[in-house]
Design a protein around this motif. Sequence first.
Motif, PDB file in Angstrom:
ATOM      1  N   GLU B 445       0.642  -1.231   0.127  1.00 16.84           N
ATOM      2  CA  GLU B 445      -0.023   0.135  -0.040  1.00 16.84           C
ATOM      3  C   GLU B 445       0.684   1.270  -0.100  1.00 16.84           C
ATOM      4  O   GLU B 445       0.808   2.246   0.922  1.00 16.84           O
ATOM      5  N   PRO B 446       1.645   1.437  -1.084  1.00 16.89           N
ATOM      6  CA  PRO B 446       2.557   2.518  -0.918  1.00 16.89           C
ATOM      7  C   PRO B 446       1.988   3.746  -1.718  1.00 16.89           C
ATOM      8  O   PRO B 446       0.835   3.878  -2.205  1.00 16.89           O
ATOM      9  N   GLU B 447       2.653   4.917  -1.205  1.00 21.60           N
ATOM     10  CA  GLU B 447       2.210   6.278  -1.933  1.00 21.60           C
ATOM     11  C   GLU B 447       2.981   6.480  -3.088  1.00 21.60           C
ATOM     12  O   GLU B 447       2.331   7.291  -4.247  1.00 21.60           O
ATOM     13  N   MET B 448       4.175   5.803  -3.358  1.00 14.06           N
ATOM     14  CA  MET B 448       4.982   6.387  -4.481  1.00 14.06           C
ATOM     15  C   MET B 448       5.706   5.061  -4.983  1.00 14.06           C
ATOM     16  O   MET B 448       5.886   4.254  -4.169  1.00 14.06           O
ATOM     17  N   ILE B 449       5.626   4.919  -6.449  1.00  7.23           N
ATOM     18  CA  ILE B 449       6.324   3.493  -6.801  1.00  7.23           C
ATOM     19  C   ILE B 449       7.513   4.243  -7.706  1.00  7.23           C
ATOM     20  O   ILE B 449       7.113   4.975  -8.647  1.00  7.23           O
ATOM     21  N   ILE B 450       8.814   3.773  -7.598  1.00  2.34           N
ATOM     22  CA  ILE B 450       9.802   3.833  -8.469  1.00  2.34           C
ATOM     23  C   ILE B 450       9.765   2.834  -9.729  1.00  2.34           C
ATOM     24  O   ILE B 450       9.791   1.426  -9.255  1.00  2.34           O
ATOM     25  N   CYS B 451       9.593   3.041 -10.698  1.00  2.00           N
ATOM     26  CA  CYS B 451       9.781   2.181 -11.691  1.00  2.00           C
ATOM     27  C   CYS B 451      10.963   2.309 -12.524  1.00  2.00           C
ATOM     28  O   CYS B 451      10.912   3.198 -13.483  1.00  2.00           O
ATOM     29  N   ASP B 452      11.829   1.374 -12.455  1.00  2.25           N
ATOM     30  CA  ASP B 452      13.224   1.486 -13.079  1.00  2.25           C
ATOM     31  C   ASP B 452      13.243   0.608 -14.394  1.00  2.25           C
ATOM     32  O   ASP B 452      13.411  -0.608 -14.457  1.00  2.25           O
ATOM     33  N   GLU B 453      13.084   1.284 -15.494  1.00  2.00           N
ATOM     34  CA  GLU B 453      13.115   0.555 -16.957  1.00  2.00           C
ATOM     35  C   GLU B 453      12.006  -0.600 -16.933  1.00  2.00           C
ATOM     36  O   GLU B 453      12.474  -1.536 -17.276  1.00  2.00           O
ATOM     37  N   VAL B 454      10.970  -0.369 -16.131  1.00  2.00           N
ATOM     38  CA  VAL B 454       9.943  -1.656 -16.036  1.00  2.00           C
ATOM     39  C   VAL B 454       9.660  -2.179 -17.466  1.00  2.00           C
ATOM     40  O   VAL B 454       9.198  -3.478 -17.386  1.00  2.00           O
ATOM     41  N   THR B 455       9.579  -1.424 -18.665  1.00  2.00           N
ATOM     42  CA  THR B 455       9.202  -2.338 -19.836  1.00  2.00           C
ATOM     43  C   THR B 455      10.245  -2.441 -20.823  1.00  2.00           C
ATOM     44  O   THR B 455      10.012  -2.888 -21.590  1.00  2.00           O
ATOM     45  N   SER B 456      11.516  -2.141 -20.311  1.00  2.00           N
ATOM     46  CA  SER B 456      12.511  -2.293 -21.618  1.00  2.00           C
ATOM     47  C   SER B 456      12.998  -3.767 -21.734  1.00  2.00           C
ATOM     48  O   SER B 456      13.680  -3.708 -22.930  1.00  2.00           O
ATOM     49  N   ALA B 457      12.786  -4.629 -20.941  1.00  2.00           N
ATOM     50  CA  ALA B 457      13.105  -5.865 -21.202  1.00  2.00           C
ATOM     51  C   ALA B 457      11.947  -6.661 -21.803  1.00  2.00           C
ATOM     52  O   ALA B 457      11.923  -8.003 -22.127  1.00  2.00           O
ATOM     53  N   LEU B 458      10.740  -5.994 -21.844  1.00  2.00           N
ATOM     54  CA  LEU B 458       9.548  -6.666 -22.489  1.00  2.00           C
ATOM     55  C   LEU B 458       9.359  -6.397 -23.851  1.00  2.00           C
ATOM     56  O   LEU B 458       9.803  -5.454 -24.417  1.00  2.00           O
ATOM     57  N   ASP B 459       8.573  -7.262 -24.599  1.00  2.00           N
ATOM     58  CA  ASP B 459       8.195  -7.113 -26.007  1.00  2.00           C
ATOM     59  C   ASP B 459       7.385  -5.958 -25.936  1.00  2.00           C
ATOM     60  O   ASP B 459       6.504  -5.715 -24.990  1.00  2.00           O
ATOM     61  N   GLN B 460       6.935  -5.387 -26.976  1.00  2.00           N
ATOM     62  CA  GLN B 460       6.426  -3.939 -27.102  1.00  2.00           C
ATOM     63  C   GLN B 460       5.037  -4.195 -26.915  1.00  2.00           C
ATOM     64  O   GLN B 460       4.408  -3.209 -25.955  1.00  2.00           O
ATOM     65  N   LEU B 461       4.248  -5.213 -27.230  1.00  2.00           N
ATOM     66  CA  LEU B 461       2.857  -5.240 -27.053  1.00  2.00           C
ATOM     67  C   LEU B 461       2.711  -5.538 -25.522  1.00  2.00           C
ATOM     68  O   LEU B 461       1.697  -5.052 -24.703  1.00  2.00           O
ATOM     69  N   VAL B 462       3.485  -6.299 -24.664  1.00  2.00           N
ATOM     70  CA  VAL B 462       3.618  -6.836 -23.472  1.00  2.00           C
ATOM     71  C   VAL B 462       3.589  -5.413 -22.505  1.00  2.00           C
ATOM     72  O   VAL B 462       3.098  -5.162 -21.666  1.00  2.00           O
ATOM     73  N   ALA B 463       4.636  -4.793 -23.087  1.00  2.81           N
ATOM     74  CA  ALA B 463       5.054  -3.376 -22.448  1.00  2.81           C
ATOM     75  C   ALA B 463       3.878  -2.495 -22.361  1.00  2.81           C
ATOM     76  O   ALA B 463       3.525  -1.974 -21.639  1.00  2.81           O
ATOM     77  N   GLU B 464       3.191  -2.310 -23.609  1.00  5.09           N
ATOM     78  CA  GLU B 464       2.277  -1.521 -23.577  1.00  5.09           C
ATOM     79  C   GLU B 464       0.999  -1.893 -22.667  1.00  5.09           C
ATOM     80  O   GLU B 464       0.604  -1.023 -21.825  1.00  5.09           O
ATOM     81  N   GLY B 465       0.787  -3.304 -22.366  1.00  5.99           N
ATOM     82  CA  GLY B 465      -0.025  -3.842 -21.311  1.00  5.99           C
ATOM     83  C   GLY B 465       0.284  -3.166 -19.997  1.00  5.99           C
ATOM     84  O   GLY B 465      -0.658  -2.980 -19.301  1.00  5.99           O
ATOM     85  N   ILE B 466       1.529  -3.313 -19.724  1.00  3.98           N
ATOM     86  CA  ILE B 466       2.117  -3.053 -18.506  1.00  3.98           C
ATOM     87  C   ILE B 466       1.796  -1.529 -18.193  1.00  3.98           C
ATOM     88  O   ILE B 466       1.227  -1.141 -17.161  1.00  3.98           O
ATOM     89  N   LEU B 467       2.155  -0.580 -19.251  1.00  2.00           N
ATOM     90  CA  LEU B 467       2.135   0.801 -18.870  1.00  2.00           C
ATOM     91  C   LEU B 467       0.534   1.133 -18.944  1.00  2.00           C
ATOM     92  O   LEU B 467       0.335   1.977 -17.980  1.00  2.00           O
ATOM     93  N   LYS B 468      -0.471   0.336 -19.601  1.00  6.63           N
ATOM     94  CA  LYS B 468      -1.783   0.479 -19.195  1.00  6.63           C
ATOM     95  C   LYS B 468      -2.257   0.340 -17.961  1.00  6.63           C
ATOM     96  O   LYS B 468      -3.187   1.038 -17.430  1.00  6.63           O
ATOM     97  N   LEU B 469      -1.723  -1.006 -17.352  1.00  4.03           N
ATOM     98  CA  LEU B 469      -2.108  -1.174 -16.231  1.00  4.03           C
ATOM     99  C   LEU B 469      -1.545  -0.220 -15.053  1.00  4.03           C
ATOM    100  O   LEU B 469      -2.379   0.071 -14.117  1.00  4.03           O
ATOM    101  N   LEU B 470      -0.443   0.297 -15.306  1.00  7.19           N
ATOM    102  CA  LEU B 470       0.077   1.086 -14.525  1.00  7.19           C
ATOM    103  C   LEU B 470      -0.800   2.367 -14.295  1.00  7.19           C
ATOM    104  O   LEU B 470      -0.883   3.026 -13.261  1.00  7.19           O
ATOM    105  N   THR B 471      -1.144   2.961 -15.650  1.00  6.32           N
ATOM    106  CA  THR B 471      -1.892   4.076 -15.519  1.00  6.32           C
ATOM    107  C   THR B 471      -3.158   4.002 -14.896  1.00  6.32           C
ATOM    108  O   THR B 471      -3.741   4.734 -14.291  1.00  6.32           O
ATOM    109  N   ARG B 472      -3.916   2.735 -15.144  1.00  9.02           N
ATOM    110  CA  ARG B 472      -5.097   2.430 -14.465  1.00  9.02           C
ATOM    111  C   ARG B 472      -5.081   2.392 -12.945  1.00  9.02           C
ATOM    112  O   ARG B 472      -5.601   2.856 -12.232  1.00  9.02           O
ATOM    113  N   LEU B 473      -3.940   1.650 -12.543  1.00  7.62           N
ATOM    114  CA  LEU B 473      -3.504   1.720 -11.091  1.00  7.62           C
ATOM    115  C   LEU B 473      -3.466   3.121 -10.461  1.00  7.62           C
ATOM    116  O   LEU B 473      -3.764   3.210  -9.462  1.00  7.62           O
ATOM    117  N   GLN B 474      -2.771   3.850 -11.148  1.00  6.93           N
ATOM    118  CA  GLN B 474      -2.378   5.355 -10.657  1.00  6.93           C
ATOM    119  C   GLN B 474      -3.832   5.921 -10.423  1.00  6.93           C
ATOM    120  O   GLN B 474      -3.808   6.689  -9.201  1.00  6.93           O
TER     121      GLN B 474
END
Lengths: 404, 561, 318
Positions: B445-474
Motif C-alpha cells: 500500500e505505497p504512496e509512490m512507486i519507482i519504476c526502473d526501466e520496467v518495460t524495456s526488457a519486455l516485448d512491445q505489446l506486453v510492455a504496452e499492457g504493463i503501461l496501461k495497467l500502471l496508469t489504471r492503477l495510478q
Amino acid sequence: MADTDMSVATDTQVSPLVCRAATAVVYAFLLAVFLLGVGEFSPWVILGIAAVHAYAFIAYKYWSGLERTGTGDLVVAAVSAVFVIAALINWGSFSAYAWETFFGMAVVQGGILCVVQYWKTLRQAPPSAWFGLIVVMVYALLAILAPIVAPFGETSIVGSQYELWGAACTKVELCPPEAGAKQMILGTDHLGRDMLSRLIYGARNTIGLAFLTTILAFSLGGVMGLLAASLGGWVDNLTSRVVDILMAIPSLVFSLLILTVVGTSYVSIVLVIAVLDSTRVYRLARAVAMNIVVMDYVEVAKLRGEGLWYIIRHELLPNAMPPLVAEFGLRFCFVFLFISALSFLGLGLQPPTADWGSMVKENATLITFEDVTPLVPAGAIALLTVGVNFVVDWFLHKTSGLKS
Amino acid sequence: MSDTTEKAPPQKGDVLLEMRGLRIEGRADEVWFEIVHGVDVTLKRGEVLGLIGESGAGKSTIGIAAMGFARDGCRISDGEILFEGQDLRKTPESELRKLRGNRISYVAQSAAASFNPAHKLIDQYCEAPTQHNVLSRSDAERDAVSLFRRLQLPDPENIVFRYPHQVSGGQLQRAMTAMAMSCRPDLIIFDEPTTALDVTTQIEVLAAIKDAVKQFNTAAIYITHDLAVVAQMADRIMVLRYGDLVEEGVTGPMVAEPQEDYTRDLLAVRTFSVEERARPESKPIVEVRNVTAQYRGAPTPVLHNVDFKIHKKRTVAVVGESGSGKSTTARVITGLLPPLEGEVLYDGQALPKDFRQRNKDQLRKLQMIYQMADVAVNPKQRIRDIIGRPLSFYLGLSGKKKEERIRELLSLIELEPDMFIDRLPSELSGGQKQRICIARALAAEPEMIICDEVTSALDQLVAEGILKLLTRLQDELDLAYMFITHDLATVRAISDEVVVMLQGRVVEQGPRTEMFTPPHHEYTDLLLSSVPEMDPNWLDGLLDRREQLAKEGRMVSGAGN
Amino acid sequence: MDKILKMMSQRIGLGLITLLLVSMIIAGIVELLPGDMCQEILGQAATEETVANCRTENGLDRPFYVRYGEWLVGMVTGDMGKSLANKREIAELVGVRLGNTLFLAAYAAAISVPIALTLGILAALYRNSFYDRSVNVFTLSTISTPEFFVAYILILFLSVKAGIFPSISNIAPDHGFLDRLERSTLPAFTLTLVVVAHMMRMTRAAIINLLASPYIEMARLKGLKPGRIIVKHALPNALAPIINVVVLNLAYLIVGVVIVEVVFVYPGLGQLLVDSVSKRDFPVVQASSLLFAFTFIALNLLADILSILSNPRLLHPR
C-alpha cells in the motif's frame, strides 16, 4: 530435497489402506524388536521405544502428505515387508541389535520412498547415476547393519595369519561344529582376523566418521559463507582472509602437522579435517551466495526492511541449495578419501578399529605374492566415491540443465 | 544518393536468396521441437529485407539460416535455402565456408562480445579477405581504413590498430559492419545491430549502415524488434510471430496500411498515450534536493546537484542514456546509496539517508519495481508467498484475510487468482512476472512507486499492457510514479513531467507538453530527434537536417559513445 | 603497463604476507602442546633434569617470538636446526629429499600435462559424443579412486606380474639419470593417472566455456577453417584458464606425492614428513611443512601472475 526442481509424481492414485497397514506393521515390528530383543530395561530401550513412536508418527504424517501413486505405495509396502520378513527369519541377530534394525528400516523406507517420489526424474537418469545410487544404498545398509551382517566380530581372531580366501573357520569357540561349517570368504588378515567382517565393520567406521566430519565441515563452512556473503564488509573480509591463509597450506600437510601435535584420536581427526575442509565449503557457499545476494529480489527484501535471518533463510538458502547439495556429495568423497589416506599412512583411525585405509596398509605385502586381498578394501573405498561422484555428476547436470 | 556500384552492375532485381518451406528445430531437455514452421523468404539483389517480430518469433534463427548455419542446440529440419540457386542445405561444409564471410556475412547484436578480445581490429578485419583470397593483407588494410572512414569512424588510420576493448560500443558496431563488408559480400545479415545502443548512438550506426549498404548495392536482411527502425532500413518487411509469417509487404504501404491485426497492434504501440494532468498546488510527496552522490571507491561523483520534485498522483519520467545517473538517482531515493550532499524529502520530512535507518512505514510508502522481473522475484517462492510477504510484514495480515487480499491483488493486476496463486515464477511469462512485481509493490500500500526501466526488457505489446495497467492503477489508487526510462516513446505515453539527465546532471525539466515542444535544451533536442519514427523517410530527413545544422556550425553530440 | 606492474607487485606482496603468516602458524602450532615439546617427547617418566636439559638444548627457555625469529631466519639461510630423532642437520636431510620429490613431480608433470590437455581439448571439441561420455566416466572414476589403490594395481600388474618396473623406488644420489627414471616410473604413472583426470576435466570445462562465446560464432560465420578458429581465436583466450589448470594441478602433484612416496618407499619429502610425524620429530615436520607450503603458495602465485600476463585487456589498456 523438497526444494529442488525435480518433478514429483503427479498421477495421484491414493490407496490409504495399504500405506496405513504398512506403517502399522512396521511400527509393531520395531516395537517388538526393542521390547523383546533386549533382555532388561535400560534408558536406551526407553529412548528406542520413544524413537519408534516418533518414527511411526513422522512416517504416517509425511507419507500421507505426499503426492504419490498407488504403485509407489505398493512398492514401499513390499520392500518394508521384505525387510520385516528377513528380520523375522534371523530374529536372533536382528533383535540383539535393536538400534541397528531401527535405523536399517528407516534407511530402507526412506530410500525407497525417495526413489518412488522422484521416479519420473530417476527414470531418465543415466545408468551411471543408477549405479551410484545403488552403491550408496548398499553401503549405507552395510554400515548400519554391520554387526548383523558380518559373520565374525570386528576384532576376533578366527584363524592364523593370511589365510586364503574361502578357508574354513577352525576355531571351535567361534564356529561350533554343530552350527555348520563357516567359511572366511576373504581369508584372514595379518593378525588372523576375518577380512570380510572387518571390511563390513570398516564400512561403518570409515563412512560414519567421514559423514560426521562432512556434516561438521558443512555446518561451519556453510554458515560462515552465507553470513560473509550477506553481511559483506569487514566480516566478509576477515573470514575470507583467514580462509585464504588456511588454504595456503596443503590440507594433507596441514593436518599431519596438527595431528603430530594434538595426537590421533577420533575427536581430533574429526575436528581437524572438519575445520580444514570447511574452508572449501566456505568458498563455495560464499561464491554461490554472492551471486544470489546481487539479485534484485534480495534487494527487494532488504528494502522491505527484512532482517538478516529472513534473507538467509528465505532468499539465499533455497536458491543456494542445489549447488550445496552437490558439494556435500563431493566433500563427503574428499573427506572419505582423506581419512582413508591418513589411516593408510598410519595416522588415522588407530588399531584395532577396522578401517579400510589401514587394512590396505596392514596387508600390503600380500601384493608382492600376487594376492589381491589388500586391493579389496581399496576397491571398496573407490567404489563408494565413484558411486557418489556419479550421482553428484548427474545431479549437477540435472539442476544446471533445468536453469537454461 | 547516386548509385556508384562497384560490382558487376545491372543484376539488380535478380533473385539472390530464396528460402522455401524453412523449418528449424530447437532442443530442450533432449527433446526437439519446432521453432520455425515453414517460412518462405525471397530476397533480390541489392534489396534490404526487414525481419521483424517479438522475442520467440524466430527472426534471428531464420536470418542466420540464410548462411546455412544453425546455432548449437538448433537444426534446420526441412526446406530449401537457395543462394544463387545453390541449395545450402546440400552444400558440404567446406563449400559453405567459402561463402560465409565472403559472399554472405553477418553483423551480430553485441559487437563487444563478438570481437575477439585478443586481436586488434585490423587483424580481425583482414581475416576474411585474406582467408578467402579476395585481397592481399596490405590491400585489405588500405581498404579497412577507407571503409572505416566511410562509416564515419573517427581517426580511421589509428583506430584500426586498437583492440576491441579500447573502442566504444557504437564505434565497435560500425567496425563490425565494416568487417562484414570487407569482402564486398552480396548479402549481409544484420542481427539487431543497434538494440544494445543508446538512441543517439543508434542514429549514427543506422546512418552508417544505410549508407554503406546503398554504396555497395549489397542485399541485406535486417533483423529487429523495432518497427520504426526497420522502416528506415528496409525496402520490404516480413512480420513474424511464433515462427510463422504474419504479413509481408513493401515498407511504405505496410507501415501506412497494415493488413493484419498483429501488425496493426505493433504499429499502434506508439500511439498509446494518456492525458497530461495539471500540476497540483499541493506540496510534493518526494523532493530530491541538490543531491550529489558517489559510489564507494569511485574517483568522481556520479550525480551532481540533482534536484526535482514528485507530486501525488503524477508521473515523473526521468530520461537519459546509459550512464546518465537516472538509476543512481533511484538508489539515492530508496536509500541504497546514501548521498554525499543534499537530501531526499518525503512529505516535507527529510528521509534518513541510509535505508537501514528508515522505519517500516517509510520503507512501506516507497516501493520499487525493477527492469528485470526475472531476477526481481525469488524463483523458489510461490506467487502466494511473493505477494503475501509484504502483507504480513507491513500490515500484519495472516490466514484468511491475507489469502483474500492476495487474491484481490491478483485480480487487480489482471491475473486469474485461482490459476496463478500457487505457481512458481518459472511458470510465468515475462509480462506476468512484471505484473507480480507490481502486485508485490501494491501489497505494501505505497504512496509512490519507482519504476526502473520496467518495460524495456519486455516485448512491445506486453510492455504496452504493463503501461496501461500502471496508469489504471495510478487513477484507482492515487499513486505517484517516478518512471526511469531511456525510451522516449514511453515518456511521451505516460509522463506528466519529464526530467532529462546527462552525465549525472539534470539538463532540463518541466511538464511533458512543454518538454516535447521546442525550443529545448540542445541535448534534449538531440535525444528527442533521435527517436526513430515510423515514416520511412524520417532517417534521411533527419540526417539532412543535421547536416544543415553542422554547416551552420552547430554540432550536436551525444553522451560520448 | 603500469597497471600490470602494480597488480603483479600486489600479488607478490600478498604472497609474501601469506607465507609469513603460514610460517607463523607452522611455528606456533607446537606451542599448542599441553606441556611443551620436551615434555611431550621425553614423556611422564623423564626427570626434571633431563627435561630442563632438553629445553636449554632446544632453546625452549626463551620466549616464542625470539625462537620464531631465529627459526625463520634459519629457514631462509638454510640453517634449519637438528632433527630430534637422529640429531642430523635438517637442511641436509630435507635438501636431498626435496630434490627427489621435485624430480618425481616433474616426471609426472611431463607425462600428464600433454596428455591431459590433448584429451581435454578433444573432449571439448567433440562434447556429448561417445568419446566425451566415456572419458567423463573414466575420469570421474580415477578422481574418486584413492592414490594407493591405483598404486597397488600398477604394482600388481606392471611389477609383480609383468616384472617391467621395480615396485620399490629406492633411489640413491649415485644413481644415474636413466636409472632414476626407471625406478621412479611407477610412482610417476600413479601420479599421472590421478592428476590427468582433474586436469582434463578442468581443461574441457574451460574450452567449452570459451567455445560458447559470441566471437567464436563470429569466426565460424566468417567462414574460417576449424583449425584456424581453434588456433587463432580459441587458444589465445584459452591460455589463461589452461595455464591456471596446469599450475594448480602441479601444486596438487606436489602434495599428492606424499602417499605415493609412502607406497613406493620413495625417498622424498613426503615420506620424510610421514616418518617424522609418527616419530613426533617436530623440527623436521615443521621444516618440511614449510617447504610444502612454500611450493604451494609459489605455484598459486605463478598461476595468478601468468593469468594477468595473458589478459589482453590488461596488456593493452585503453
